[in-house]
Design a protein around this motif. Sequence first.
Motif, PDB file in Angstrom:
ATOM      1  N   LEU A  91       8.175  -2.976  -4.045  1.00  0.00           N
ATOM      2  CA  LEU A  91       8.241  -3.521  -2.692  1.00  0.00           C
ATOM      3  C   LEU A  91       8.605  -4.998  -2.773  1.00  0.00           C
ATOM      4  CD1 LEU A  91       7.780  -3.557   0.382  1.00  0.00           C
ATOM      5  CD2 LEU A  91       5.317  -3.821  -0.064  1.00  0.00           C
ATOM      6  N   VAL A  92       9.725  -5.369  -2.142  1.00  0.00           N
ATOM      7  CA  VAL A  92      10.185  -6.761  -2.111  1.00  0.00           C
ATOM      8  C   VAL A  92       9.786  -7.355  -0.760  1.00  0.00           C
ATOM      9  CG1 VAL A  92      12.176  -8.306  -2.211  1.00  0.00           C
ATOM     10  CG2 VAL A  92      12.130  -6.220  -3.625  1.00  0.00           C
ATOM     11  N   THR A 120      11.949  -3.109   1.303  1.00  0.00           N
ATOM     12  CA  THR A 120      11.904  -4.534   1.622  1.00  0.00           C
ATOM     13  C   THR A 120      11.133  -4.744   2.913  1.00  0.00           C
ATOM     14  OG1 THR A 120      14.015  -4.472   2.830  1.00  0.00           O
ATOM     15  CG2 THR A 120      14.096  -5.030   0.471  1.00  0.00           C
ATOM     16  N   ALA A 121      10.439  -5.885   2.974  1.00  0.00           N
ATOM     17  CA  ALA A 121       9.719  -6.292   4.181  1.00  0.00           C
ATOM     18  C   ALA A 121       9.945  -7.781   4.368  1.00  0.00           C
ATOM     19  CB  ALA A 121       8.229  -5.992   4.051  1.00  0.00           C
ATOM     20  N   GLY A 122      10.096  -8.195   5.631  1.00  0.00           N
ATOM     21  CA  GLY A 122      10.394  -9.591   5.917  1.00  0.00           C
ATOM     22  C   GLY A 122       9.220 -10.401   6.399  1.00  0.00           C
ATOM     23  N   ALA A 164       4.840  -5.796   5.546  1.00  0.00           N
ATOM     24  CA  ALA A 164       4.608  -5.614   4.111  1.00  0.00           C
ATOM     25  C   ALA A 164       3.321  -4.831   3.861  1.00  0.00           C
ATOM     26  CB  ALA A 164       4.546  -6.963   3.412  1.00  0.00           C
ATOM     27  N   LEU A 165       2.259  -5.167   4.580  1.00  0.00           N
ATOM     28  CA  LEU A 165       0.999  -4.453   4.415  1.00  0.00           C
ATOM     29  C   LEU A 165       1.151  -2.994   4.824  1.00  0.00           C
ATOM     30  CD1 LEU A 165      -2.018  -4.455   3.760  1.00  0.00           C
ATOM     31  CD2 LEU A 165      -2.453  -5.204   6.125  1.00  0.00           C
ATOM     32  N   SER A 166       1.833  -2.763   5.933  1.00  0.00           N
ATOM     33  CA  SER A 166       2.055  -1.400   6.400  1.00  0.00           C
ATOM     34  C   SER A 166       2.845  -0.579   5.387  1.00  0.00           C
ATOM     35  CB  SER A 166       2.782  -1.436   7.750  1.00  0.00           C
ATOM     36  OG  SER A 166       3.103  -0.130   8.180  1.00  0.00           O
ATOM     37  N   LEU A 167       3.920  -1.181   4.839  1.00  0.00           N
ATOM     38  CA  LEU A 167       4.739  -0.489   3.845  1.00  0.00           C
ATOM     39  C   LEU A 167       3.961  -0.212   2.559  1.00  0.00           C
ATOM     40  CD1 LEU A 167       8.339  -2.024   3.954  1.00  0.00           C
ATOM     41  CD2 LEU A 167       7.741   0.400   4.005  1.00  0.00           C
ATOM     42  N   ALA A 168       3.183  -1.193   2.130  1.00  0.00           N
ATOM     43  CA  ALA A 168       2.414  -1.024   0.896  1.00  0.00           C
ATOM     44  C   ALA A 168       1.432   0.137   1.020  1.00  0.00           C
ATOM     45  CB  ALA A 168       1.672  -2.312   0.554  1.00  0.00           C
ATOM     46  N   LEU A 169       0.797   0.263   2.169  1.00  0.00           N
ATOM     47  CA  LEU A 169      -0.146   1.359   2.397  1.00  0.00           C
ATOM     48  C   LEU A 169       0.574   2.702   2.483  1.00  0.00           C
ATOM     49  CD1 LEU A 169      -2.462  -0.400   5.001  1.00  0.00           C
ATOM     50  CD2 LEU A 169      -3.123   0.332   2.711  1.00  0.00           C
ATOM     51  N   THR A 195      -2.655 -14.694   1.807  1.00  0.00           N
ATOM     52  CA  THR A 195      -3.397 -13.886   2.780  1.00  0.00           C
ATOM     53  C   THR A 195      -3.094 -12.408   2.608  1.00  0.00           C
ATOM     54  OG1 THR A 195      -3.322 -15.707   4.370  1.00  0.00           O
ATOM     55  CG2 THR A 195      -3.826 -13.518   5.245  1.00  0.00           C
ATOM     56  N   LEU A 196      -1.835 -12.079   2.342  1.00  0.00           N
ATOM     57  CA  LEU A 196      -1.456 -10.680   2.159  1.00  0.00           C
ATOM     58  C   LEU A 196      -2.169 -10.071   0.958  1.00  0.00           C
ATOM     59  CD1 LEU A 196       0.200  -8.215   2.914  1.00  0.00           C
ATOM     60  CD2 LEU A 196       2.124  -9.176   1.622  1.00  0.00           C
TER      61      LEU A 196
END
Length: 263
Positions: free
Chosen positions: A5-6, A30-32, A37-42, A62-63
Motif C-alpha cells: 500500500l502506497v 494507492t491512497a492520497g 489509507a486506513l480504510s484500504l489497509a483494513l 497518526t495513521l
Amino acid sequence: MKKVLVVEDDERLALALSIRLKAQGYTTWTAGDAISALSLALRVNPALILLDISLPAGSGFTLIEQLDQFPETSEIPVIFATASRAPELRCRALDLGVAGVLRKPYDVEELLAVVEHTLNGWSPDAGTHFLAATDELGHAAGPRRKKVLIVEDDERLTKALAIRLGAAGFETTIAHDGLAGVRCAVTDNPDLIVMDVSLPAGDGFTVAERIQTQVHSPTRIIFMTASKRPDFRERAVRLGAAAFFEKPYEPEALLAAVRQVLG
C-alpha cells in the motif's frame, strides 16, 4: 504476489512508485490521505505500507497509531517517506518501530532493496533502515554530513542546539532520555554525541558506558552538566570525553568544540 500500500498525496510520485513496484512483481494500492489509507489497509491487509509522513486528514504518525489499534493491521511493517529535516524525526520513527525512513527525493533502487528486505525476513528487532536523500538525478546529495546525537531532556535547549548545529552543516538526532539515547546511538551510529549528565532513565555517564559496550567502534562524547561537582569532570575524563561543558555554556564555544572533534 505480495501486496504493498502506497500512501502518498503526490499523485505523480504515487503512480511512479506503483509502476516500479508492479514491475518487481508486487500488487499495489494507492491512497492520497490518511482516512482512505486506513480504510484500504483494513480492507486489503497489505504486506507492507510505504507511508508519507505529511498527509491530508492526518499525519503518517497518526495513521500508524490508528493502524496499531486493529489486530489485522498492527503488525504490518511501515516504511516512512518524508521531505522534512526535523531533527527528532529519526528517534520518533525508532520509537514507532518502523522498518525504514527515507528522505525525499530518494533513490528508487535503494528503496526497492529495502522493500525486498522488509518483505523477506525483516522484524522489529532488526532495527530501522535510514535512506539518505538524493539529488534530482538520483545521485547522493553531496558528501555525507557528520551526524550528532543530542541526548538532553530540556526540550528548549535541545531545539536551540539542534538548530545551531543544523545551520553549521551537521545532521542532528535528538533523544530526551537515557534509553532513547542508547537506542539512537546503536541504530543511527552518530559521529558525535552531545550528552547531558542528568537524564531521565539513566545518568549520562551510565548511558555513555552502555553505548560504548554496544557499538562497534568508540563513539566520541561531549558531556554537559549544570552540576558543579568536581568528580563529574573527572569521571567524564575517565570515560574519554571529547569535551566537558558546565551549564550555562557559551553556544559558540560548544559549536567550536563540535567542529574541532569532527574535523
